[in-house]
Motif scaffolding. Structure first.
Motif, PDB file in Angstrom:
ATOM      1  N   UNK A   1     -11.186 -26.562  99.820  1.00 33.56           N
ATOM      2  CA  UNK A   1     -11.027 -25.441 100.752  1.00 33.56           C
ATOM      3  C   UNK A   1     -11.316 -24.086 100.108  1.00 33.56           C
ATOM      4  N   UNK A   2     -11.004 -23.927  98.834  1.00 29.11           N
ATOM      5  CA  UNK A   2     -11.302 -22.655  98.159  1.00 29.11           C
ATOM      6  C   UNK A   2     -12.811 -22.419  98.100  1.00 29.11           C
ATOM      7  N   UNK A   3     -13.535 -23.468  97.773  1.00 33.41           N
ATOM      8  CA  UNK A   3     -14.997 -23.342  97.708  1.00 33.41           C
ATOM      9  C   UNK A   3     -15.582 -23.075  99.090  1.00 33.41           C
ATOM     10  N   UNK A   4     -15.033 -23.724 100.115  1.00 34.70           N
ATOM     11  CA  UNK A   4     -15.502 -23.474 101.481  1.00 34.70           C
ATOM     12  C   UNK A   4     -15.255 -22.023 101.867  1.00 34.70           C
ATOM     13  N   UNK A   5     -14.083 -21.489 101.488  1.00 35.75           N
ATOM     14  CA  UNK A   5     -13.778 -20.082 101.777  1.00 35.75           C
ATOM     15  C   UNK A   5     -14.741 -19.146 101.053  1.00 35.75           C
TER      16      UNK A   5
ATOM     17  N   UNK B   1     -19.328 -15.450 101.183  1.00 37.64           N
ATOM     18  CA  UNK B   1     -20.668 -15.062 100.738  1.00 37.64           C
ATOM     19  C   UNK B   1     -21.660 -15.034 101.898  1.00 37.64           C
ATOM     20  N   UNK B   2     -21.536 -16.004 102.803  1.00 39.64           N
ATOM     21  CA  UNK B   2     -22.416 -16.033 103.966  1.00 39.64           C
ATOM     22  C   UNK B   2     -22.195 -14.778 104.818  1.00 39.64           C
ATOM     23  N   UNK B   3     -20.936 -14.420 105.046  1.00 32.57           N
ATOM     24  CA  UNK B   3     -20.616 -13.224 105.830  1.00 32.57           C
ATOM     25  C   UNK B   3     -21.143 -11.967 105.138  1.00 32.57           C
ATOM     26  N   UNK B   4     -21.035 -11.935 103.822  1.00 30.01           N
ATOM     27  CA  UNK B   4     -21.534 -10.790 103.069  1.00 30.01           C
ATOM     28  C   UNK B   4     -23.058 -10.679 103.200  1.00 30.01           C
ATOM     29  N   UNK B   5     -23.763 -11.804 103.117  1.00 29.96           N
ATOM     30  CA  UNK B   5     -25.221 -11.784 103.270  1.00 29.96           C
ATOM     31  C   UNK B   5     -25.618 -11.295 104.662  1.00 29.96           C
TER      32      UNK B   5
ATOM     33  N   UNK C   1     -35.030  -4.883  99.918  1.00 30.41           N
ATOM     34  CA  UNK C   1     -33.890  -3.971 100.084  1.00 30.41           C
ATOM     35  C   UNK C   1     -32.574  -4.751 100.116  1.00 30.41           C
ATOM     36  N   UNK C   2     -32.566  -5.888 100.798  1.00 27.37           N
ATOM     37  CA  UNK C   2     -31.349  -6.719 100.869  1.00 27.37           C
ATOM     38  C   UNK C   2     -31.001  -7.253  99.494  1.00 27.37           C
ATOM     39  N   UNK C   3     -31.997  -7.713  98.750  1.00 24.81           N
ATOM     40  CA  UNK C   3     -31.742  -8.234  97.412  1.00 24.81           C
ATOM     41  C   UNK C   3     -31.193  -7.148  96.502  1.00 24.81           C
ATOM     42  N   UNK C   4     -31.666  -5.919  96.672  1.00 24.31           N
ATOM     43  CA  UNK C   4     -31.191  -4.811  95.838  1.00 24.31           C
ATOM     44  C   UNK C   4     -29.808  -4.329  96.196  1.00 24.31           C
ATOM     45  N   UNK C   5     -29.371  -4.538  97.438  1.00 28.44           N
ATOM     46  CA  UNK C   5     -28.056  -4.031  97.843  1.00 28.44           C
ATOM     47  C   UNK C   5     -26.961  -5.095  97.801  1.00 28.44           C
ATOM     48  N   UNK C   6     -27.339  -6.346  97.538  1.00 29.95           N
ATOM     49  CA  UNK C   6     -26.350  -7.414  97.449  1.00 29.95           C
ATOM     50  C   UNK C   6     -25.667  -7.413  96.091  1.00 29.95           C
TER      51      UNK C   6
END
Length: 175
Positions: free
Chosen positions: A132-136, A141-145, A167-172
């Protein structure tokens, strides 16, 4: 009264067997069960020193797994890990060229993806369920992307796909 460290001998025997010998016999039997999935890799260990290194590592890992899986299930948990590692190696990594190195560095060690002691590559070793920790962490990370992608789309509505990706790669944030 028995001497400390001794237990009664098995039925039909009059002598007592030291506890450490009983534990060693148990570990040897479990070690065979643990290493059974990689018996072809084990057979390639042609030197006693190499086998000794692997035995020490396997016993150490077996002892660690006992801590959360229990003594009765530890050997099977570790054997299942070796099955998964061998399948993964054969599907993606090709043949094992260094059997000692593979067993010590890839086959036996636990690969935690989070802080849970039972986690091994996003699976709980004691239950076989997803961690469950890994799923969280994955969901975070998905939400952040998605948030970064939405911000880049809003800031650069006329940009090409390559410009947005850069731009996305630079701001992540990394990590």
């Amino acid at each position: 009264m028995r001497a400390r460290g001794l237990r009664p001998a098995p039925r039909g025997e009059a002598r007592e067997v030291p506890v450490d010998q009983q534990q060693e016999a148990w570990a040897s039997g479990n070690l065979r069960a643990v290493l059974a999935p990689v018996d072809l890799v084990w057979a390639r260990l042609d030197r006693a020193a190499a086998r000794g290194l692997v035995e020490v590592a396997a016993r150490s890992e077996l002892k660690r797994v006992e801590g959360f899986a229990g003594r009765t299930d530890a050997a099977q948990v570790l054997a299942d890990r070796l099955v998964r590692r061998l399948d993964e190696q054969l599907c993606t990594g090709g043949p094992i060229t260094d059997p000692v190195g593979w067993l010590l560095a890839r086959g036996l060690p636990q690969r935690k993806q989070c802080g849970d002691a039972r986690c091994d590559v996003r699976m709980l070793l004691d239950t076989g369920r997803d961690c469950p920790r890994c799923e969280d962490r994955q969901a975070d990370r998905r939400a952040q992307r998605h948030a970064v992608a939405a911000a880049v789309d809003a800031a650069m509505p006329d940009a090409s796909e390559d410009e947005r990706r850069a731009a996305a790669d630079g701001s992540r944030p990394s990590g």
